[in-house]
Design a protein around this motif. Structure first.
Motif, PDB file in Angstrom:
ATOM      1  N   ASN A   1       0.823  -1.208   0.000  1.00  0.00           N
ATOM      2  CA  ASN A   1       0.000   0.000   0.000  1.00  0.00           C
ATOM      3  C   ASN A   1       0.854   1.253   0.000  1.00  0.00           C
ATOM      4  OD1 ASN A   1      -3.097  -0.051   0.325  1.00  0.00           O
ATOM      5  ND2 ASN A   1      -2.442  -1.819   1.531  1.00  0.00           N
ATOM      6  N   SER A   2       1.843   1.279   0.894  1.00  0.00           N
ATOM      7  CA  SER A   2       2.677   2.474   1.049  1.00  0.00           C
ATOM      8  C   SER A   2       3.565   2.694  -0.165  1.00  0.00           C
ATOM      9  CB  SER A   2       3.521   2.354   2.319  1.00  0.00           C
ATOM     10  OG  SER A   2       2.698   2.159   3.458  1.00  0.00           O
ATOM     11  N   ALA A   3       3.985   1.605  -0.808  1.00  0.00           N
ATOM     12  CA  ALA A   3       4.867   1.714  -1.971  1.00  0.00           C
ATOM     13  C   ALA A   3       4.171   2.322  -3.179  1.00  0.00           C
ATOM     14  CB  ALA A   3       5.420   0.338  -2.334  1.00  0.00           C
ATOM     15  N   ILE A   4       2.850   2.308  -3.194  1.00  0.00           N
ATOM     16  CA  ILE A   4       2.095   2.833  -4.337  1.00  0.00           C
ATOM     17  C   ILE A   4       2.193   4.351  -4.433  1.00  0.00           C
ATOM     18  CG2 ILE A   4      -0.276   3.160  -5.186  1.00  0.00           C
ATOM     19  CD1 ILE A   4      -0.866   0.319  -4.261  1.00  0.00           C
TER      20      ILE A   4
ATOM     21  N   GLY B   1       5.887   4.791  11.212  1.00  0.00           N
ATOM     22  CA  GLY B   1       4.526   5.109  10.787  1.00  0.00           C
ATOM     23  C   GLY B   1       4.456   6.305   9.858  1.00  0.00           C
ATOM     24  N   GLU B   2       5.462   7.173   9.911  1.00  0.00           N
ATOM     25  CA  GLU B   2       5.450   8.356   9.045  1.00  0.00           C
ATOM     26  C   GLU B   2       5.593   8.004   7.564  1.00  0.00           C
ATOM     27  OE1 GLU B   2       9.785   8.004  10.588  1.00  0.00           O
ATOM     28  OE2 GLU B   2       7.744   7.507  11.239  1.00  0.00           O
ATOM     29  N   TYR B   3       5.942   6.745   7.272  1.00  0.00           N
ATOM     30  CA  TYR B   3       6.118   6.332   5.875  1.00  0.00           C
ATOM     31  C   TYR B   3       4.929   5.537   5.335  1.00  0.00           C
ATOM     32  CZ  TYR B   3      10.991   7.636   6.653  1.00  0.00           C
ATOM     33  OH  TYR B   3      12.145   8.332   6.951  1.00  0.00           O
ATOM     34  N   THR B   4       3.955   5.229   6.175  1.00  0.00           N
ATOM     35  CA  THR B   4       2.828   4.420   5.696  1.00  0.00           C
ATOM     36  C   THR B   4       1.839   5.283   4.912  1.00  0.00           C
ATOM     37  OG1 THR B   4       1.622   4.722   7.783  1.00  0.00           O
ATOM     38  CG2 THR B   4       3.039   2.768   7.574  1.00  0.00           C
ATOM     39  N   TYR B   5       1.093   4.624   4.027  1.00  0.00           N
ATOM     40  CA  TYR B   5       0.235   5.364   3.094  1.00  0.00           C
ATOM     41  C   TYR B   5      -0.946   4.499   2.661  1.00  0.00           C
ATOM     42  CZ  TYR B   5      -1.091   8.052  -1.074  1.00  0.00           C
ATOM     43  OH  TYR B   5      -1.780   8.773  -2.020  1.00  0.00           O
ATOM     44  N   THR B   6      -2.112   5.127   2.534  1.00  0.00           N
ATOM     45  CA  THR B   6      -3.324   4.422   2.108  1.00  0.00           C
ATOM     46  C   THR B   6      -3.358   4.277   0.594  1.00  0.00           C
ATOM     47  OG1 THR B   6      -4.482   6.546   2.152  1.00  0.00           O
ATOM     48  CG2 THR B   6      -4.751   5.117   4.072  1.00  0.00           C
ATOM     49  N   GLY B   7      -2.507   3.410   0.076  1.00  0.00           N
ATOM     50  CA  GLY B   7      -2.453   3.200  -1.367  1.00  0.00           C
ATOM     51  C   GLY B   7      -3.744   2.671  -1.946  1.00  0.00           C
ATOM     52  N   TRP B   8      -4.553   1.995  -1.124  1.00  0.00           N
ATOM     53  CA  TRP B   8      -5.814   1.429  -1.615  1.00  0.00           C
ATOM     54  C   TRP B   8      -6.823   2.502  -2.003  1.00  0.00           C
ATOM     55  CZ3 TRP B   8      -9.648   2.981   1.705  1.00  0.00           C
ATOM     56  CH2 TRP B   8      -9.291   3.230   3.032  1.00  0.00           C
ATOM     57  N   LYS B   9      -6.555   3.757  -1.665  1.00  0.00           N
ATOM     58  CA  LYS B   9      -7.423   4.831  -2.137  1.00  0.00           C
ATOM     59  C   LYS B   9      -7.034   5.316  -3.531  1.00  0.00           C
ATOM     60  CE  LYS B   9      -8.973   6.893   2.223  1.00  0.00           C
ATOM     61  NZ  LYS B   9      -9.046   8.153   3.007  1.00  0.00           N
TER      62      LYS B   9
END
Length: 318
Positions: free
Chosen positions: A85-88, A187-195
């Protein structure tokens, strides 16, 4: 077809990417799909390896394809879902509207879809363990001396209970260490790629590590928060790519067709009775409890998160 997307496979905690071998062989040999396997640094025996290291490995694999003009579909399992997710971020297709600053179309490829297997819905700013308030589940424990997460549950029961004994023991022997830093920090690197891209979710009905009811709630939450999520389930353990590789491939091919709008070598044959498309229907009361309630409860959680986020932004804007 020469313009098929590349599939980038990201494994879960304790796993090497070779766990996908059965699936990637079918996809490459029979359906001509290029498969790229990502090794997560947090599973290579280094307790100092972080989530950011895992993220960089995944983004490097994606970038190596998109810079050549190839579109990418990210496929991730379990903990690998938060990495995928975050890699997107930054790789999805930009909006069709062209701004004044855009003078030339990009020749790069993009991430066009995400396939999650028995995984969670990543939320921007939250590390993997944050939703559990930093308390590990009963299946594993923190070893502060080694810096690794150690399995307490039987790996065979946790990951591979539906495999023959000899094969299950082989895959148990292939498990690696898992750094704690990757699970608890960054946590500062996580991202909601599914959006950003459409999602296909493969749930695991007989999962003894990540209950299917929780998986269904995750799907409901993501849909309520604006995600486009197609949902399938298989009656397997946490590792359907090992116990039911053909059915797993059928679902992957369905997803590829949905993401690309093309069939070609990816033509889906009879997907078999094992594959379930979870849906509550009025004339089947049992589906209200199996699917309707957990999906609805997930939507309620998603709505609460949306309201909380909206309120937080409102307070900060004042």
């Amino acid at each position: 077809m020469s313009n098929l997307p590349t599939l980038v496979f990201i494994p879960g905690s304790w796993h090497q990417p070779t766990c996908y071998n059965k699936v990637t062989k079918l996809l490459q040999d029979q359906h001509k799909l290029k498969c790229v396997l990502v090794t997560l640094p947090s599973t290579e025996g280094n307790p100092a390896a972080t989530f950011k290291d895992d993220l960089d490995a995944a983004r490097g694999a994606i970038s190596s394809e998109t810079t050549l003009g190839r579109d990418v579909i990210v496929l991730a399992h379990s903990y690998g879902g938060i990495v995928g997710n975050s890699a997107i971020k930054g790789f999805a297709q930009p909006p069709r509207a062209v701004t004044a600053s855009q003078t030339q179309p990009s020749t790069d490829g993009h991430v066009i879809g995400l396939i999650l297997i028995a995984s969670g819905s990543t939320l921007t700013g939250l590390a993997f363990m944050d939703p559990l308030f930093g308390h590990p589940p009963p299946s594993w424990r923190i070893n502060s001396e080694t810096g690794f997460a150690e399995l307490v549950a039987s790996p065979r029961e946790f990951f591979y209970h539906d495999l023959p004994d000899e094969e299950a023991e082989f895959w148990v022997s292939q498990l690696t260490t898992q750094s704690l830093k990757a699970l608890f920090e960054s946590g500062e690197y996580t991202y909601t790629g599914w959006k950003d891209v459409p999602v296909w979710y493969l749930g695991t009905l007989e999962d003894r590590g990540f209950p299917v009811l929780v998986q269904r709630m995750q799907v409901g939450m993501a849909r309520e928060m604006g995600g486009s999520v197609e949902h399938r389930e298989l009656p397997t353990s946490h590792s359907p790519f090992l116990s039911q590789p053909e059915a797993t491939v059928s679902i992957i091919l369905e997803a590829v067709q949905a993401f690309t709008g093309k069939a070609g070598e990816n033509k889906v044959h009879d997907r078999g009775k094992a594959i379930v498309a979870p849906k509550a229907t009025l004339w089947q009361p049992a589906t209200w409890f199996r699917f309707g309630l957990p999906l609805t409860f997930g939507r309620i959680i998603g709505r609460c998160i949306v309201i909380y986020s909206w309120g937080r932004r409102l307070v900060r804007s004042r």
